[in-house]
Every structure is written in C-alpha cells, then in structure tokens.
Write a protein that holds these residues in place. Structure first.
Motif, mmCIF file in Angstrom:
data_model
loop_
_atom_site.group_PDB
_atom_site.id
_atom_site.type_symbol
_atom_site.label_atom_id
_atom_site.label_comp_id
_atom_site.label_asym_id
_atom_site.label_seq_id
_atom_site.Cartn_x
_atom_site.Cartn_y
_atom_site.Cartn_z
ATOM 1 N N ALA A 1 -11.452 -0.756 -9.967
ATOM 2 C CA ALA A 1 -12.411 -0.752 -11.071
ATOM 3 C C ALA A 1 -11.742 -1.155 -12.380
ATOM 4 C CB ALA A 1 -13.042 0.635 -11.192
ATOM 5 N N ARG A 2 -10.528 -0.654 -12.593
ATOM 6 C CA ARG A 2 -9.810 -0.977 -13.828
ATOM 7 C C ARG A 2 -9.485 -2.470 -13.915
ATOM 8 N NH1 ARG A 2 -4.806 2.798 -15.477
ATOM 9 N NH2 ARG A 2 -6.530 4.286 -15.321
ATOM 10 N N LEU A 3 -9.189 -3.083 -12.772
ATOM 11 C CA LEU A 3 -8.817 -4.494 -12.747
ATOM 12 C C LEU A 3 -10.017 -5.418 -12.559
ATOM 13 C CD1 LEU A 3 -5.646 -4.203 -10.478
ATOM 14 C CD2 LEU A 3 -5.708 -4.485 -12.962
ATOM 15 N N ASP A 4 -11.191 -4.817 -12.288
ATOM 16 C CA ASP A 4 -12.408 -5.598 -12.028
ATOM 17 C C ASP A 4 -12.208 -6.519 -10.826
ATOM 18 O OD1 ASP A 4 -15.034 -6.325 -12.420
ATOM 19 O OD2 ASP A 4 -14.567 -7.945 -13.825
ATOM 20 N N LEU A 5 -11.613 -5.963 -9.769
ATOM 21 C CA LEU A 5 -11.396 -6.695 -8.535
ATOM 22 C C LEU A 5 -12.053 -5.927 -7.390
ATOM 23 C CD1 LEU A 5 -7.570 -7.534 -8.859
ATOM 24 C CD2 LEU A 5 -9.485 -9.114 -9.241
ATOM 25 N N THR A 6 -12.290 -6.617 -6.253
ATOM 26 C CA THR A 6 -12.812 -5.918 -5.078
ATOM 27 C C THR A 6 -11.742 -4.994 -4.516
ATOM 28 O OG1 THR A 6 -12.072 -7.620 -3.527
ATOM 29 C CG2 THR A 6 -14.249 -7.916 -4.537
ATOM 30 N N ARG A 7 -12.166 -4.002 -3.765
ATOM 31 C CA ARG A 7 -11.195 -3.070 -3.175
ATOM 32 C C ARG A 7 -10.271 -3.789 -2.205
ATOM 33 N NH1 ARG A 7 -13.252 2.941 -2.592
ATOM 34 N NH2 ARG A 7 -11.634 2.902 -1.001
ATOM 35 N N SER A 8 -10.811 -4.746 -1.448
ATOM 36 C CA SER A 8 -9.984 -5.445 -0.463
ATOM 37 C C SER A 8 -8.901 -6.279 -1.151
ATOM 38 C CB SER A 8 -10.851 -6.340 0.419
ATOM 39 O OG SER A 8 -11.526 -7.329 -0.354
ATOM 40 N N THR A 9 -9.265 -6.969 -2.234
ATOM 41 C CA THR A 9 -8.275 -7.763 -2.971
ATOM 42 C C THR A 9 -7.220 -6.862 -3.604
ATOM 43 O OG1 THR A 9 -9.871 -9.522 -3.461
ATOM 44 C CG2 THR A 9 -7.933 -9.377 -4.886
ATOM 45 N N THR A 10 -7.674 -5.758 -4.195
ATOM 46 C CA THR A 10 -6.750 -4.820 -4.819
ATOM 47 C C THR A 10 -5.810 -4.224 -3.796
ATOM 48 O OG1 THR A 10 -8.442 -4.266 -6.457
ATOM 49 C CG2 THR A 10 -6.585 -2.754 -6.257
ATOM 50 N N HIS A 11 -6.341 -3.874 -2.627
ATOM 51 C CA HIS A 11 -5.517 -3.290 -1.579
ATOM 52 C C HIS A 11 -4.465 -4.293 -1.089
ATOM 53 C CE1 HIS A 11 -4.549 -2.022 2.610
ATOM 54 N NE2 HIS A 11 -4.508 -0.833 2.037
ATOM 55 N N ARG A 12 -4.864 -5.555 -0.954
ATOM 56 C CA ARG A 12 -3.924 -6.587 -0.503
ATOM 57 C C ARG A 12 -2.782 -6.763 -1.508
ATOM 58 N NH1 ARG A 12 -7.222 -10.339 -0.382
ATOM 59 N NH2 ARG A 12 -6.599 -11.582 -2.192
ATOM 60 N N LEU A 13 -3.114 -6.827 -2.776
ATOM 61 C CA LEU A 13 -2.086 -6.978 -3.806
ATOM 62 C C LEU A 13 -1.166 -5.761 -3.855
ATOM 63 C CD1 LEU A 13 -4.329 -8.429 -6.665
ATOM 64 C CD2 LEU A 13 -2.533 -9.675 -5.464
ATOM 65 N N ALA A 14 -1.765 -4.573 -3.852
ATOM 66 C CA ALA A 14 -0.969 -3.348 -3.944
ATOM 67 C C ALA A 14 -0.066 -3.184 -2.725
ATOM 68 C CB ALA A 14 -1.885 -2.131 -4.100
ATOM 69 N N THR A 15 -0.569 -3.538 -1.558
ATOM 70 C CA THR A 15 0.234 -3.422 -0.337
ATOM 71 C C THR A 15 1.453 -4.340 -0.395
ATOM 72 O OG1 THR A 15 -1.704 -2.828 0.987
ATOM 73 C CG2 THR A 15 0.205 -3.696 2.170
ATOM 74 N N ALA A 16 1.238 -5.559 -0.896
ATOM 75 C CA ALA A 16 2.361 -6.494 -1.033
ATOM 76 C C ALA A 16 3.411 -5.946 -1.994
ATOM 77 C CB ALA A 16 1.853 -7.851 -1.516
ATOM 78 N N LEU A 17 2.969 -5.306 -3.071
ATOM 79 C CA LEU A 17 3.906 -4.740 -4.044
ATOM 80 C C LEU A 17 4.633 -3.524 -3.482
ATOM 81 C CD1 LEU A 17 1.667 -5.119 -7.222
ATOM 82 C CD2 LEU A 17 3.813 -6.329 -6.778
ATOM 83 N N VAL A 18 3.952 -2.758 -2.619
ATOM 84 C CA VAL A 18 4.613 -1.626 -1.969
ATOM 85 C C VAL A 18 5.688 -2.142 -1.018
ATOM 86 C CG1 VAL A 18 4.293 0.246 -0.313
ATOM 87 C CG2 VAL A 18 2.672 -0.030 -2.203
ATOM 88 N N GLU A 19 5.365 -3.202 -0.293
ATOM 89 C CA GLU A 19 6.345 -3.770 0.645
ATOM 90 C C GLU A 19 7.596 -4.267 -0.071
ATOM 91 O OE1 GLU A 19 4.212 -6.778 2.720
ATOM 92 O OE2 GLU A 19 3.127 -5.368 4.028
ATOM 93 N N ARG A 20 7.416 -4.781 -1.297
ATOM 94 C CA ARG A 20 8.562 -5.276 -2.059
ATOM 95 C C ARG A 20 9.185 -4.195 -2.942
ATOM 96 N NH1 ARG A 20 9.063 -10.878 -2.240
ATOM 97 N NH2 ARG A 20 11.053 -10.350 -3.235
ATOM 98 N N ARG A 21 8.660 -2.940 -2.831
ATOM 99 C CA ARG A 21 9.210 -1.763 -3.507
ATOM 100 C C ARG A 21 8.939 -1.733 -5.013
ATOM 101 N NH1 ARG A 21 14.577 -2.034 -3.383
ATOM 102 N NH2 ARG A 21 14.942 0.199 -3.586
ATOM 103 N N PRO B 1 0.208 7.886 -11.187
ATOM 104 C CA PRO B 1 -0.480 7.586 -9.926
ATOM 105 C C PRO B 1 -1.954 7.298 -10.125
ATOM 106 C CG PRO B 1 0.976 9.477 -9.653
ATOM 107 C CD PRO B 1 0.934 9.160 -11.122
ATOM 108 N N ILE B 2 -2.459 6.298 -9.395
ATOM 109 C CA ILE B 2 -3.861 5.906 -9.515
ATOM 110 C C ILE B 2 -4.369 5.512 -8.138
ATOM 111 C CG2 ILE B 2 -3.166 3.549 -10.147
ATOM 112 C CD1 ILE B 2 -5.701 3.338 -11.801
ATOM 113 N N GLY B 3 -5.558 5.982 -7.789
ATOM 114 C CA GLY B 3 -6.142 5.692 -6.491
ATOM 115 C C GLY B 3 -6.662 4.270 -6.397
ATOM 116 N N LEU B 4 -6.947 3.827 -5.178
ATOM 117 C CA LEU B 4 -7.374 2.448 -4.945
ATOM 118 C C LEU B 4 -8.693 2.142 -5.635
ATOM 119 C CD1 LEU B 4 -7.042 -0.272 -3.511
ATOM 120 C CD2 LEU B 4 -8.197 0.723 -1.518
#
Length: 279
Positions: free
Chosen positions: A48-68, A40-43
């Motif tokens: 920070a690990r991916l060198d992306l903004t929090r909003s972009t990371t959240h959008r990507l992660a949310t899409a992956l959660v929706e697809r399980r 488990p890793i927080g947003l």
C-alpha cells in the motif's frame, strides 16, 4: 527476407525497452528498502505504501531477502538485512571528512578571500585537520595538527553546540586552568545560547588578538556533530556586520559538507548544522 524483428531499429527499441524496465525494477527495489527505514513492515502495508500490487511487492522483497538487503521476521514483516549493515559500515570507513570537505572549503576560501579551517573534537580540545589560507595578507597562528581550546575558538564552540550546560561549564573551567585567555563565564554562556539558536558560533578575538571568525558544525549520517569549519580573518575585515553577512555562506557550506557526510534531515529529524545545548 528479414522480418521486422531483425531490423536494427527494432532491436534498438527492444534494447531500450529492456533497459527502461530494468531501471524501473531497480528503482522499485530501492523504494522497498527505503520503505523499511522505520522498522518491520508487513507485506500488505508495504504494498500500500509503495502503491504496488502484493504480488509485485512480494517478488521485489523476496529478491532483496535473498541478497540479504532485507530480512523477514514472522508476524512482524520485512526489516533491514545484514548486507545493509555491512555496506553502511564500509561506507562510514571510506568517508574521510578532510577529503569530503576539501572542495567545499576551497570554494569558501576563494569566495571570502579569508582563511578557512576544518577541525574535529579530540578529547577535550579542538583538533585542526585542514587549513586553507585566504588571499588577504593575514597571519593566523594555526596549523594542521594543532589542538586549541574548545571554549575560546569559534570552531571549538561549534563542536559544542549540542553539549549540555554542565559540559560547557566543565570545559570552560578546564580551558581557563589550561591557559586559555581569561573570560567571564556568564557572558560566554549567554553568547553560547545565542549561538545555539543561530546554528553557528563566533570567535570575537577570544583565542588570538585581532582575529575573528564565523564557524558552524558539520553533522554525520546519524545527526551528531562530527566536525566543524570556520572562516577566519583579521578584525579589520571582520566587523560585526560582515560576520553576520558571512553566516549564511558558512552555514550553507557546513550543510553541504554534512550532506556529503551522509546527513539527511529526513533521517535524523534535525536541521543541520544546528543544535541546542541542553539546559
């Protein structure tokens, strides 16, 4: 009169830009999945690990959660989701070591001109799964489906490189009681420790008179030994110097098969195909 937006070259450029953006999004999504491999890793840490903004990371992660592909655990963060477990199980079921290894073994048989075997552990014996005869006129007493002593064959010993000394001794005594050629356990044990350090094993005419081989283990996705392969030939073609020279090619073939079976040094923390008998 057509506008610039309607020109064919403009439409092509737009299509290419869209495809490139889609590929970038896909790669970023895969980066998110790979970043969760350690648990488990927080947003904030994920971004920070991916060198992306929090909003972009959240959008990507949310899409992956929706697809399980990911799941979100409150106060812990993102972790692997059930879809990855399903796909992993299906991939494992579809992986046939004989099919995966075949092209590698054929290439090895062609380059060495010697007989190549593939086998796996079957209870307390080595089960031979495939055999590719070499070009030399050497008769080797082995067939697909044969079960041979683990401690008297190069392939069998390769299957045991990760086993404990207690297991080695148990199988050694069992093989002798079952009719394996006589051998001195002290000499055998010393050789096995050398084989562990080298990551490969030898058969020095121990299973069949005048037949020698060089063998190495094959590892699966989790790092465990799932099979082994060997190059065998008549002793006249297998002097000590040639067996040593063959080691690099045999190890490289075993590594290639291991990689195709899902093995990765980054994921398992092992250097395949290599193990150490626990003392």
């Amino acid at each position: 009169m057509a506008s610039n937006a309607d020109l064919p070259e403009t439409r092509v450029r737009k299509g290419e830009a869209k495809a490139q953006a889609g590929s970038q999004t896909l790669l970023r999504g895969l980066d998110v999945i790979e970043a969760v491999v350690d648990g488990p890793i927080g947003l904030a840490e994920l971004a920070a690990r991916l060198d992306l903004t929090r909003s972009t990371t959240h959008r990507l992660a949310t899409a992956l959660v929706e697809r399980r592909y990911l799941s979100f655990v409150p106060r812990l963060g993102y972790q692997f989701g059930p879809k990855l477990l399903e796909l992993g199980f299906q991939a494992q079921q579809q992986t046939d070591i004989v099919q995966v290894a075949r092209p590698h073994l054929e290439a090895l048989a062609a380059s060495t001109e010697d007989t190549v075997h593939l086998g796996m552990l079957d209870r307390d014996r080595a089960l031979y799964l495939d055999k590719i005869p070499g070009r030399r006129r050497v008769e080797i007493n082995s067939r697909v489906g044969d079960r041979h002593p683990l401690t008297a064959t190069g392939l069998g010993k390769a299957l045991l490189l990760d086993a404990s000394e207690g297991e080695w001794e148990r199988l050694f005594q069992l093989d002798r009681a079952s009719g394996a050629p006589p051998a001195d356990y002290g000499v055998w044990l010393k050789r096995m420790h050398g084989y562990v350090d080298a990551g490969r094993t030898f058969d020095l005419e121990e299973n069949e008179d005048l037949i020698r081989c060089v063998a190495a283990p094959i590892r699966g996705a989790g790092g465990a030994i799932v099979g082994a392969m060997s190059v065998s030939s008549a002793a006249q073609y297998m002097a000590d110097a040639r067996m040593t020279a063959l080691t690099a090619e045999v190890l490289e073939t075993a590594r290639a098969i291991s990689s195709d079976m899902g093995w990765s040094p980054e994921n398992t923390g092992r250097a395949a195909p290599r193990g150490r008998g626990r003392r």
